[in-house]
Motif scaffolding. Structure first.
Motif, PDB file in Angstrom:
ATOM      1  N   LEU A  66       0.829  -1.206   0.000  1.00 19.99           N
ATOM      2  CA  LEU A  66       0.000   0.000   0.000  1.00 19.99           C
ATOM      3  C   LEU A  66       0.863   1.255   0.000  1.00 19.99           C
ATOM      4  O   LEU A  66       0.573   2.235  -0.697  1.00 19.99           O
ATOM      5  CB  LEU A  66      -0.928   0.001   1.221  1.00 19.99           C
ATOM      6  N   ASN A  67       1.932   1.223   0.806  1.00 16.69           N
ATOM      7  CA  ASN A  67       2.843   2.366   0.878  1.00 16.69           C
ATOM      8  C   ASN A  67       3.488   2.620  -0.479  1.00 16.69           C
ATOM      9  O   ASN A  67       3.574   3.770  -0.944  1.00 16.69           O
ATOM     10  CB  ASN A  67       3.899   2.091   1.941  1.00 16.69           C
ATOM     11  N   ILE A  68       3.932   1.561  -1.126  1.00 18.64           N
ATOM     12  CA  ILE A  68       4.579   1.700  -2.432  1.00 18.64           C
ATOM     13  C   ILE A  68       3.605   2.245  -3.463  1.00 18.64           C
ATOM     14  O   ILE A  68       3.913   3.189  -4.210  1.00 18.64           O
ATOM     15  CB  ILE A  68       5.149   0.339  -2.887  1.00 18.64           C
ATOM     16  N   LEU A  69       2.418   1.679  -3.535  1.00 14.17           N
ATOM     17  CA  LEU A  69       1.425   2.126  -4.518  1.00 14.17           C
ATOM     18  C   LEU A  69       1.042   3.584  -4.291  1.00 14.17           C
ATOM     19  O   LEU A  69       0.929   4.368  -5.243  1.00 14.17           O
ATOM     20  CB  LEU A  69       0.185   1.238  -4.439  1.00 14.17           C
ATOM     21  N   GLY A  74       1.768   9.202  -6.114  1.00  9.09           N
ATOM     22  CA  GLY A  74       2.181  10.584  -5.893  1.00  9.09           C
ATOM     23  C   GLY A  74       3.241  11.037  -6.875  1.00  9.09           C
ATOM     24  O   GLY A  74       3.253  12.196  -7.309  1.00  9.09           O
ATOM     25  N   MET A  75       4.143  10.120  -7.253  1.00 12.18           N
ATOM     26  CA  MET A  75       5.176  10.461  -8.237  1.00 12.18           C
ATOM     27  C   MET A  75       4.558  10.765  -9.599  1.00 12.18           C
ATOM     28  O   MET A  75       4.987  11.677 -10.306  1.00 12.18           O
ATOM     29  CB  MET A  75       6.180   9.316  -8.353  1.00 12.18           C
ATOM     30  N   VAL A  76       3.516   9.990  -9.973  1.00 12.62           N
ATOM     31  CA  VAL A  76       2.829  10.241 -11.245  1.00 12.62           C
ATOM     32  C   VAL A  76       2.201  11.629 -11.241  1.00 12.62           C
ATOM     33  O   VAL A  76       2.281  12.385 -12.216  1.00 12.62           O
ATOM     34  CB  VAL A  76       1.752   9.163 -11.497  1.00 12.62           C
ATOM     35  N   ALA A  90      11.394   0.873  -6.099  1.00  6.84           N
ATOM     36  CA  ALA A  90      10.608   1.087  -4.879  1.00  6.84           C
ATOM     37  C   ALA A  90      10.570  -0.189  -4.036  1.00  6.84           C
ATOM     38  O   ALA A  90      10.721  -0.135  -2.806  1.00  6.84           O
ATOM     39  CB  ALA A  90       9.194   1.530  -5.239  1.00  6.84           C
ATOM     40  N   ILE A  91      10.394  -1.338  -4.679  1.00  9.01           N
ATOM     41  CA  ILE A  91      10.387  -2.617  -3.959  1.00  9.01           C
ATOM     42  C   ILE A  91      11.740  -2.866  -3.317  1.00  9.01           C
ATOM     43  O   ILE A  91      11.840  -3.260  -2.155  1.00  9.01           O
ATOM     44  CB  ILE A  91      10.010  -3.764  -4.920  1.00  9.01           C
ATOM     45  N   ALA A 100       8.998   3.542   0.789  1.00  5.15           N
ATOM     46  CA  ALA A 100       8.891   3.932  -0.615  1.00  5.15           C
ATOM     47  C   ALA A 100       8.892   5.441  -0.800  1.00  5.15           C
ATOM     48  O   ALA A 100       9.304   5.941  -1.836  1.00  5.15           O
ATOM     49  CB  ALA A 100       7.618   3.337  -1.230  1.00  5.15           C
ATOM     50  N   ASP A 101       8.417   6.182   0.226  1.00  8.11           N
ATOM     51  CA  ASP A 101       8.391   7.629   0.060  1.00  8.11           C
ATOM     52  C   ASP A 101       9.799   8.220  -0.006  1.00  8.11           C
ATOM     53  O   ASP A 101       9.992   9.349  -0.451  1.00  8.11           O
ATOM     54  CB  ASP A 101       7.575   8.312   1.167  1.00  8.11           C
ATOM     55  N   SER A 102      10.810   7.445   0.428  1.00 16.63           N
ATOM     56  CA  SER A 102      12.180   7.933   0.328  1.00 16.63           C
ATOM     57  C   SER A 102      12.594   8.062  -1.128  1.00 16.63           C
ATOM     58  O   SER A 102      13.406   8.908  -1.486  1.00 16.63           O
ATOM     59  CB  SER A 102      13.151   6.995   1.052  1.00 16.63           C
TER      60      SER A 102
END
Length: 333
Positions: A66-69, A74-76, A90-91, A100-102
């Motif tokens: 969920l964090n990654i998605l 947000g990047m898109v 990200a994985i 992932a937000d890093s």
């Protein structure tokens, strides 16, 4: 009351709605391959119904996905193109203990290189450090395995400098070891002789500029691609200079090349000291220079590892396998 052991194995289900993604097919990947990557990485189950994703598995693994998605979404929104490579990165970051937000913070907080053909940005913290080092120093050495972006990012920075008129030309050089730098015996003119050895530099260049524009710059001498043997006797002023595959220079060639640098010259030297093609008893100039120039001002050494490989995961695994094999050879001795 369930035991803590059985509780740990309870299936947890949660979901996310990707309200901000315009092109779901691109985000999910061909045949949902990006979602498949998440499923395999975290041993979870993902079912997609349009923008709605339902994720089941162990709670920590579900929350990781969920964090990654969420952060890739947000990047898109920020204008980044999220491809298979971004999902892989990200994985990998999450598996290495980073959220992932890093990755999003890395991109948004770093220098985005805008050429006339594409936007280029760092995909690992070391790549960001590399770009910062190039912009901060006159001479940067980039050492590490294949696939870490050493040459690609250097060419991207060089093109941005040229387009911004910070330099008047780009010089891309590479030792033609396979021909022993004695190119006279090869058929054809100079271009035909050296082109096969310099092809990787052209490939990076064409990725930054339209092919026709790049070729016109080469014809006018604004961009020069040549073996390092042709640098002898020259002084390179007002230039962005890149020497690729520097592990295949001799100490004499390295010294010759470094003493060509002139005023307003920015130089990046890249190489992989695990792939030296010189004769066995011949020392590499890139290996030697690390001890000679390690205290020289405005010079910096950047070291990449297999964790910085941004090609497919297979390449990272191959690099790791060779590292393990080399370590085993040392242990056997």
């Amino acid at each position: 009351m369930a035991s803590s052991k059985s509780a740990d194995k309870e299936i947890y289900t949660s979901g996310i709605t990707l309200k901000k993604i315009k092109d779901l097919q691109q985000f999910y990947g061909s045949f949902d391959e990006h979602l498949e990557m998440l499923q395999k990485a975290f041993q979870i189950s993902i079912s997609a119904h349009g923008r709605d994703l339902k994720i089941s598995g162990q709670k920590n693994d579900v929350n990781a996905a969920l964090n990654i998605l969420s952060n890739l979404e947000g990047m898109v929104v920020e204008g980044f193109s999220v491809t298979r490579q971004e999902f892989q990165m990200a994985i990998r970051q999450y598996q290495d203990g980073q959220h992932a937000d890093s990755m999003r913070d890395l991109l948004l907080g770093s220098h985005i290189l805008t050429t006339s053909h594409r936007k280029v940005f760092p995909k690992t913290p070391m790549q960001k450090k590399y770009i910062d080092a190039i912009q901060r120093n006159d001479l940067v050495f980039s050492i590490g395995p294949a696939g870490t972006g050493k040459t690609y990012l250097a060419v991207a920075v060089a093109v941005t400098y040229l387009l911004a008129k910070k330099v008047s030309r780009i010089i891309l050089a590479r030792p033609a070891v396979e021909a022993g730098e004695s190119l006279g015996f090869l058929p054809g003119d100079m271009y035909q002789k050296v082109n096969p050895y310099l092809r990787p530099l052209y490939d990076a260049l064409y990725d930054m500029l339209e092919v026709d524009r790049a070729n016109r710059m080469v014809e006018r001498g604004v961009i020069e691609v040549a073996p390092i043997a042709y640098m002898r006797g020259r002084t390179l002023n007002d230039s962005f200079i890149i020497m690729d595959e520097a592990q295949n220079t001799t100490p004499e060639q390295m010294k010759m090349f470094l003493t060509r640098l002139g005023f307003n010259a920015k130089t990046v030297i890249t190489g992989d000291i695990t792939q030296i093609d010189l004769p066995l008893k011949q020392k590499s100039g890139l290996v030697e220079v690390q001890t000679i120039l390690n205290t020289v001002p405005s010079t910096e050494f950047i070291y990449f590892t297999r964790r910085d490989v941004v090609r497919c995961k297979l390449v990272q695994d191959i690099v790791k396998a060779y590292e393990n094999a080399d370590k085993q050879k040392i242990d056997d001795k």
